[in-house]
Design a protein around this motif. Sequence first.
Motif, PDB file in Angstrom:
ATOM      1  N   GLN A 309      27.431  18.843  40.226  1.00  0.00           N
ATOM      2  CA  GLN A 309      26.121  18.832  39.574  1.00  0.00           C
ATOM      3  C   GLN A 309      25.113  19.620  40.411  1.00  0.00           C
ATOM      4  O   GLN A 309      25.333  19.878  41.595  1.00  0.00           O
ATOM      5  N   LYS A 577      19.276   2.857  32.620  1.00  0.00           N
ATOM      6  CA  LYS A 577      18.810   3.360  31.312  1.00  0.00           C
ATOM      7  C   LYS A 577      17.306   3.642  31.333  1.00  0.00           C
ATOM      8  O   LYS A 577      16.793   4.360  30.482  1.00  0.00           O
ATOM      9  N   ARG A 612      20.415  12.520  36.832  1.00  0.00           N
ATOM     10  CA  ARG A 612      20.076  11.743  35.634  1.00  0.00           C
ATOM     11  C   ARG A 612      20.068  12.653  34.402  1.00  0.00           C
ATOM     12  O   ARG A 612      19.907  13.871  34.514  1.00  0.00           O
ATOM     13  N   PRO A 613      20.225  12.067  33.185  1.00  0.00           N
ATOM     14  CA  PRO A 613      20.199  12.889  31.970  1.00  0.00           C
ATOM     15  C   PRO A 613      18.909  13.694  31.864  1.00  0.00           C
ATOM     16  O   PRO A 613      17.838  13.244  32.298  1.00  0.00           O
ATOM     17  N   ALA A 614      19.016  14.902  31.288  1.00  0.00           N
ATOM     18  CA  ALA A 614      17.858  15.810  31.172  1.00  0.00           C
ATOM     19  C   ALA A 614      16.686  15.133  30.463  1.00  0.00           C
ATOM     20  O   ALA A 614      15.530  15.327  30.832  1.00  0.00           O
ATOM     21  N   ARG A 617      14.444  13.521  32.758  1.00  0.00           N
ATOM     22  CA  ARG A 617      13.851  14.319  33.846  1.00  0.00           C
ATOM     23  C   ARG A 617      12.735  15.232  33.375  1.00  0.00           C
ATOM     24  O   ARG A 617      11.850  15.585  34.146  1.00  0.00           O
ATOM     25  N   VAL A 634      19.562  14.677  21.179  1.00  0.00           N
ATOM     26  CA  VAL A 634      20.786  14.464  21.966  1.00  0.00           C
ATOM     27  C   VAL A 634      21.955  14.360  20.989  1.00  0.00           C
ATOM     28  O   VAL A 634      21.942  13.508  20.115  1.00  0.00           O
ATOM     29  N   LEU A 704      24.179   8.508  23.839  1.00  0.00           N
ATOM     30  CA  LEU A 704      23.728   9.187  25.064  1.00  0.00           C
ATOM     31  C   LEU A 704      24.943   9.310  25.995  1.00  0.00           C
ATOM     32  O   LEU A 704      25.135   8.493  26.910  1.00  0.00           O
ATOM     33  N   GLU A 706      25.692  11.097  28.495  1.00  0.00           N
ATOM     34  CA  GLU A 706      25.477  11.255  29.940  1.00  0.00           C
ATOM     35  C   GLU A 706      25.279   9.924  30.666  1.00  0.00           C
ATOM     36  O   GLU A 706      25.350   9.869  31.891  1.00  0.00           O
ATOM     37  N   LEU A 707      25.018   8.845  29.902  1.00  0.00           N
ATOM     38  CA  LEU A 707      24.783   7.543  30.546  1.00  0.00           C
ATOM     39  C   LEU A 707      25.868   6.525  30.184  1.00  0.00           C
ATOM     40  O   LEU A 707      25.760   5.356  30.532  1.00  0.00           O
ATOM     41  N   GLU A 733      31.539  11.264  30.759  1.00  0.00           N
ATOM     42  CA  GLU A 733      31.537  12.707  31.035  1.00  0.00           C
ATOM     43  C   GLU A 733      32.773  13.171  31.814  1.00  0.00           C
ATOM     44  O   GLU A 733      33.027  14.363  31.898  1.00  0.00           O
ATOM     45  N   ILE A1000      23.047  20.991  33.095  1.00  0.00           N
ATOM     46  CA  ILE A1000      22.206  20.258  32.146  1.00  0.00           C
ATOM     47  C   ILE A1000      20.880  20.999  32.035  1.00  0.00           C
ATOM     48  O   ILE A1000      20.206  21.217  33.045  1.00  0.00           O
TER      49      ILE A1000
END
Length: 1002
Positions: A309, A577, A612-614, A617, A634, A704, A706-707, A733, A1000
Motif C-alpha cells: 500500500q 468503521k 484506510r478506505p479512500a 480519507r 463505492v 465496502l 476495503e473494510l 481484499e 486507492i
Amino acid sequence: KKKTVSFSSMPNDRKINSTAACISLMLEGCELKKVRSNSRMYSRFFVLDADMRSVRWEPSKKDSEKAKIEIKSVKEVRVGKKTPVLRSNGLSDQFPDECAFSIIYGDNYESLDLVASSADVVSAWVMGLRYLVSYGKHSPEAPGTGHPSLRTSWISSVFDLADLEKSGRIPVSRAVQLIKALNPGMKTSTIELKFKELQKASERPGVEVACDLFVEAYCELCTRPEIFFLLVQFSSNKEYLGVKDLLMFLEVEQGMEGVTEEKCLEIVSKYEPSKEGREKGYLAIDGFTRYLLSADCSIFDPQHRKVCQDMAQPLSHYYISSAHSACLLEDNFWGRSDISGYISALGLGCRSIELVLWDGPEGEPVVYTSPSAASCVPFRAVVGLIDQHAFTASAYPLILCLVVRCSAPQQRLAAQCLRKTLGEKLYLEPPNPVASYLPSPEELKGRILIKGKKLPPTCEDSEGEVSDEEEGWELARRLGQEDREAPEGGGLRRVRLSRELSELVSLCQAVPFQDFESSRRGQRYWEMCSFSEVEAGRFANECPAELVSYNKRFLSRIYPSPMRIDASNMNPQDFWKCGCQMVAMNYQTPGLMMDLNAGWFRQNGACGYVLRPAIMREEVSYFSANAKDSLPGVPAQLLHLKVISGQNLPKPKGSGAKGEVVEPYVCAEIHGIPADCAEHRTKTALQSGDNPIFDESLEFQINLPELAVLRFVVLDDDYIGDEFIAQYTIPFECLQPGYRHVPLQSLAGEPLPHATLFVHVAITDRRGGGKGHRRGLAGRRGRRVREYTSTKATGIKAIDEVFRTATQPLREATDLRENVQNALVSFKELCGLTPAANMKQCILTVSTWLLHSDSAPSVTLNLAEQYPPMEAQGPIPDLLRKVLTAYETMIQTSRTLIESADAVYGKLIQAQQAGMDFHKELHRIETKEGLRGRKLQKALESFAWNITVLKGQADLLKHAKAEALDNLWQIHNAGQSCGIGRNGSASPEPSRLRAPLEPIPE
C-alpha cells in the motif's frame, strides 16, 4: 431439511477415485429425475450401454431407440441449474444446485435436464460423461488401459524402492509409513484399517502386502474425488493435465494473468511426483493435488505478503496495530506480567504499545499490571527489550503510549533510560507548525514516537501539573494506590509531570477530548485523544459521521473498558468503521476479536499499518458508518463462495473418547460495516470422518470491500453445544479467486498442521442498485425499474445549480454500465455459465460445442476487427442463434460504453471540481445564506454526498470501461487459442493488463 453431501454415501459405500469407477457406476445404472420443460419431474432409470456409446433411460413412451442419447452427439455436460428449464421459478427451490446437471446434445443443442439424489452421484455421471465425450474424440482405447498406468507405475516404483529384500512384498507397517509419508496428515489408524479391509476382501491376510494391494490402498486413500472431478473437467486427454490444460485452468479458473507454458512446466516439475510425468509435461492427480495444497495456490494473495500500500500518506490515514496490556499472559486482574508478552506483540507487527509506569520499590520505575508487587518488571528491562525487537517484524514507526503513575524523580529516570537506550531511534523533532497533517509512516521509518502528556509552554519549572489520563485508574484502585482524589465538581484529575519526560513527546501529544466542534476549531494535528471503549461506542452510534471526519486529521486511540477484568477484547470493527486508527487489543486473549485484528493486519505485509478506505480519507466525502445498504460511489461486490470439503480436521479440544465421531459444519462470516455483516453456514457433514464433503454454495453482498473481513469457522455439531474445531480470518481484499485451500488455525491463531478447507472463490460486481440478489433468466426478464443515483439539494442556489448540471451525465453513466452488465449476464446464462464466469470461459464454452460437432465449425470470430463479430456460416440451431444475438448485444453495448465513457466521465469530474471550488468558501456562503442548526448540518451533508457521488460514479464508469476493454482482450485471446477465431493477427494491446493492486484514488 438436512441433506448429506458425502462421497462416502455412494452405493455399496463406493468411493469414486478414478474415471473407471465413474463409468462402472454408469454401466450399473441408477435412478435420476428427468425434468421436462413444463417443470414436471419423472423418475427414470438411466444406464450406460455396454458398448459405452449411448445413455438410455426407462420406462419411456418412446421406443427404445429414441429413449437414448449417443455419446458422440453430446456437446457439453453442465453441473448445476444452468439451463432455462432448471432455472425456472417452479423448480429452483425444490432441489439444491449441486444435485442438478444437464446434457446438451444433438445438432439442435437440446438439453436433457436431470436431478440426482446427491452431489456425489452427479459427480460420477458428469465425470464419466465428460471422459467418454473426450475419449471418443482422442483415442480408441478402452477405459482402464493406457495412460492411467502413469500413476500406477509411479506408485509401483515407490513400492519397489521400499521392497529392500526384492521379494515383491513389504511389511504392512512399512507400507503404512510409506503412505503416511506421501500424505502427511493422514491418520495411521485410517491407513491400517484400509489394508485390513483390502486383505480381507482379497483373502490375503498377513503381515506383508504385495505391490497390487499397495497400489489399490494408495489410490483409495489418497484420491480426493472433488479434485479428481476438477482434473477431468479441465483435462483434454483422460486422467492428467497437459501443459495447455494446466494453462487453461490457471487463466480461466484461477484468474491468473500472463501465464506461460514455461510457468506451467515449472509447476509440473515442482509438483508432479512421477518421473515420466515430469519428462512429458503431465500433471496427474497426485501432482495436481499437491499443487492445489501448496503455498503457490494459497487463498491469500501473495502480493499482500509484502508491503503493497501507499505508505506516504499522513499517519492519521492508517489503521495502526495496537496492544493494550502487552506484557500480560493471562487476564487483567489475576494475570502475571511477563516480559515475553512484549516480544510476542512486536513479533506480530504491533506498532503501538502501552506502558504504565509505577514507582518501583528500589527507586526506579517499574511496569506491572497485576495486584502482586512481586510480578512487576523493571522499566529499564522493558525499554531494552523494545530497543532490541522494535523493528524485527516491521520497519515502520512504533508508538509507545506512556501512562504515568510514578513520581517526578522516577519520571526523570524513565526519561533518561529512554534517551540512553533508544538513542537515535527516538523521534524528538518538534512538529512543523505550517503543516496540516502528521508525517507519513515512510518518513518515520525506524523511529519510535512517545505518546504522552506535555507541559504547557508557559511552565518554566523542572516539573508542572497536567491533566491526567483516565486510563489505568481502575487498576490503581485494585492496587490500593489511588491516593489522588478526583477534584470536586467532577473535573479532570491533575498529576505532576517532569520536564525531562515532557520533552520526549513530539507528534503524539495526549490531550483531553472536549467535543468535535472544539477539536475542529482548536486541536492541532500533533495532538491526539484517547477514548474509552464506552465513550467511543457512544460516538460511533450517535454521531458516526463526525467521528469519521475527526479521524481524517487526528489520531484517536480506543482502550478497553476497565470492566473487562478478564482481559476480553472489544470488536475492533466497531471503531475501524468510524476511522479510529488505534484500537488497543489484549493480545494475550484469543478468540473472534483477536482473529479479526490479526487477520486484518496481515494485508499489508503484516507491517502493522493498513491504509484506510479512500472514502474515509478524502477531505470532502459522505460516509455513513452505520449504512444499511450500498454507499454512494463505492462499487458493491458479490462474493460467491463454494465450500467444497475439509481435510484432516482435528477433534475439538477436550473431546476425550477415541471413537468419538466429528460431525463438522462450516460457518462463513463477513465482518465490516453493518450493511456487510452476515453469516451463512453449510449443512453438517454426517459420519464424515476427518475429511468431510460439504459442497455448498454461499453468497454475500459486500458494500465496502476495503473494510470487509471473511472468517471461516469449523464447528462440531453437537446436541449440547457446538464445539470449536478451527478458524481462518482473511481480509476481503486479499482473497484470490478460483479453487483454493484455506490453511486452518487454532483458537490461539496457531497453524493446524495439514488441516485445510477446500473452497472456490468468485467475486463479481453487483448489478444495479438496491439489494444484491440472484437472478435467473425468469428474474432477468421481469421488468425492473432502473435506479439512478442523483445529487441532493443543499439549499444554496449557486451550489445547487452546479450540481444540477450533473443530472444527465449521472443517468448516462448508469445506463452505459447497466446495459453492458445486463448484456453480459444474458450471454453468460445462454452459455450455461454463472455471472462469476469470465469472457474467456464463455468463448471456450461456445467453441467446445462447435468442436464437438461432426461437421466443421459453423460459427467464427472475426478477430481482424476491434469489436470482433461472431459470424454464422450457413444455417445454425436455435440455441446458437440466441447465443449469437446475445453476443452481438454485448459487443454493441460494450462499444457504446468504450466510445462514450470519456466524454461522460469528463462531465462528471467537471461538475465535481466546480463543486469543490465552493468548498473553501462554504462557511462564508452558509453565513450569507443564514443557514443554522439542522439546516446547516443538512446542507453540509448534502454537499459531501454530491461530491462523493460524482467522484464515485466517475470512478465506476472508468472501471467499467477498463473491464469492457479487458473483455475484448479475452475474446481475442480465447478466439485465437480455441480455433474459432480467424484473421487473428490484430489483437488489442495487452497493456490493458492492469497492475494487480491499483492504488486507492484520493
